[in-house]
Write an enzyme that holds these catalytic residues in place. Structure first.
Site, short mmCIF file in Angstrom:
data_model
loop_
_atom_site.label_atom_id
_atom_site.label_comp_id
_atom_site.label_asym_id
_atom_site.label_seq_id
_atom_site.Cartn_x
_atom_site.Cartn_y
_atom_site.Cartn_z
N HIS A 113 0.82 -1.22 0.00
CA HIS A 113 0.00 0.00 0.00
C HIS A 113 0.85 1.26 0.00
O HIS A 113 0.60 2.20 -0.76
CB HIS A 113 -0.94 0.03 1.21
CG HIS A 113 -1.70 1.32 1.32
ND1 HIS A 113 -2.63 1.72 0.38
CD2 HIS A 113 -1.64 2.34 2.22
CE1 HIS A 113 -3.13 2.90 0.71
NE2 HIS A 113 -2.53 3.30 1.82
N HIS A 169 2.39 12.10 0.64
CA HIS A 169 3.02 11.35 1.72
C HIS A 169 4.54 11.24 1.53
O HIS A 169 5.28 11.09 2.50
CB HIS A 169 2.43 9.95 1.81
CG HIS A 169 1.01 9.93 2.31
ND1 HIS A 169 0.66 10.34 3.57
CD2 HIS A 169 -0.14 9.56 1.69
CE1 HIS A 169 -0.65 10.22 3.72
NE2 HIS A 169 -1.16 9.75 2.60
#
Length: 324
Positions: A205, A214
């Site tokens: 993921h 991120h």
């Protein structure tokens, strides 16, 4: 319930407790596999999820796909509450209705999935509700010409344990964390060493290399990347960043492929990156396809309208990888 053709899908019994579960999906007679890859999608059709699903159905029919890979964050915001959570239908069964998408969905867990009942997503009860659904923490999919190694990346991220903020994570089956990660890394490394497949690809993921929101996941760079490099992994496929992205590491040659545009996207949220490595960054919704043969992997990224954003052909000779 979707019926699977006998012989196409089967679980292979692991010879020992410590090994990863193995599944087999036979390649076509001409030794090829066509796959769609989608991540970060489960929002009950909102944030353009339904539009992406529609285009996936069109591309899936055109390519006659063999299966779908989900890179996690399957159900927002906080996973499933249980096996009877209506979100399973609202975000999956009732959204991906195209005939071409009635194939097995091989799925990993994302951090949002860990905020719910993890065992619910892993439960065979969901496969009884819709036999397309197959989600485990970590496992291996043998496609004959390619092996996909699905890795449970959420427990690698220390921040979820030390600073979970207002979130609650379901760590049953993971604690003690150090033991869990040590065993997982050992199993992944062993499986990669033993693999005889033409192509070796790892699915998780979380990002490893990313110019997105991120950014890089340092825990994975420290613990997992050395294993990928030592075993000549061809690609790492992920979601987590809500974008579409293709990075080729200039040192290892590993392709880092982000398909996290299944629903909500983050506009203009991009960090500087070496343009020699960054082949695509798209801050909108969409998905990816892979056409795999013994000699080449042809990847295509599509936007929410089905337009082609980026194509690339990866050759087994890494010096002959180029735009299609």
């Amino acid at each position: 319930m979707v019926m699977l053709v006998a012989g196409v899908f089967c679980l292979l019994t692991s010879p020992s407790i410590g090994e990863l579960p193995r599944f087999e999906h036979h390649a076509k007679p001409e030794e090829s596999l066509n796959v769609l890859v989608l991540g970060d999608w489960g929002r009950k059709g909102t944030h353009n999820q339904s539009f992406v699903a529609h285009q996936m159905g069109i591309v899936g029919e055109k390519l006659n796909i063999d299966f779908v890979i989900s890179t996690g964050d399957n159900f927002y915001e906080d996973g499933l509450k249980g096996v009877d959570d209506p979100a399973f239908y609202e975000s999956f069964v009732d959204i991906y209705t195209a005939p071409s998408l009635q194939k097995t969905w091989y799925s990993v867990l994302g951090n949002h999935d860990y905020r719910g009942d993890v065992e619910a997503q892993l439960s065979p009860v969901l496969r009884q509700k819709d036999s397309r659904w197959l989600c485990l923490r970590s496992f291996i999919l043998n496609g004959e010409i390619v092996e996909f190694f699905f890795v449970d990346t959420t427990p690698f991220v220390e921040e979820y344990f030390t600073d979970p903020k207002e979130h609650t994570y379901d760590w049953d089956g993971v604690l003690p964390r150090a033991t869990y990660l040590s065993e997982l890394l050992k199993d992944v490394d062993s499986a990669l060493v033993e693999s005889k497949a033409k192509w070796k690809m790892v699915v998780g993921h979380h990002t490893i290399n990313s110019a997105g929101h991120h950014g890089n996941t340092e825990d994975l760079k420290q613990l997992l990347v050395p294993i990928l490099e030592a075993n000549n992994v061809d690609a790492y496929i992920n979601g987590h960043d809500h974008c579409l992205q293709h990075i080729i590491d200039k040192n290892s040659g590993i392709h880092f492929l982000t398909s996290g545009g299944g629903s909500k996207a983050w506009s203009s949220d991009v960090k500087p990156w070496n343009l020699e490595e960054l082949k695509l960054y798209y801050d909108g919704q969409g998905f990816m396809s892979m056409q795999i043969t013994k000699s080449n992997v042809d990847i295509v990224f599509y936007d929410v309208y089905g337009n082609t954003l980026h194509t690339w052909s990866i050759s087994k000779d890494r010096n002959v990888a180029a735009w299609i």
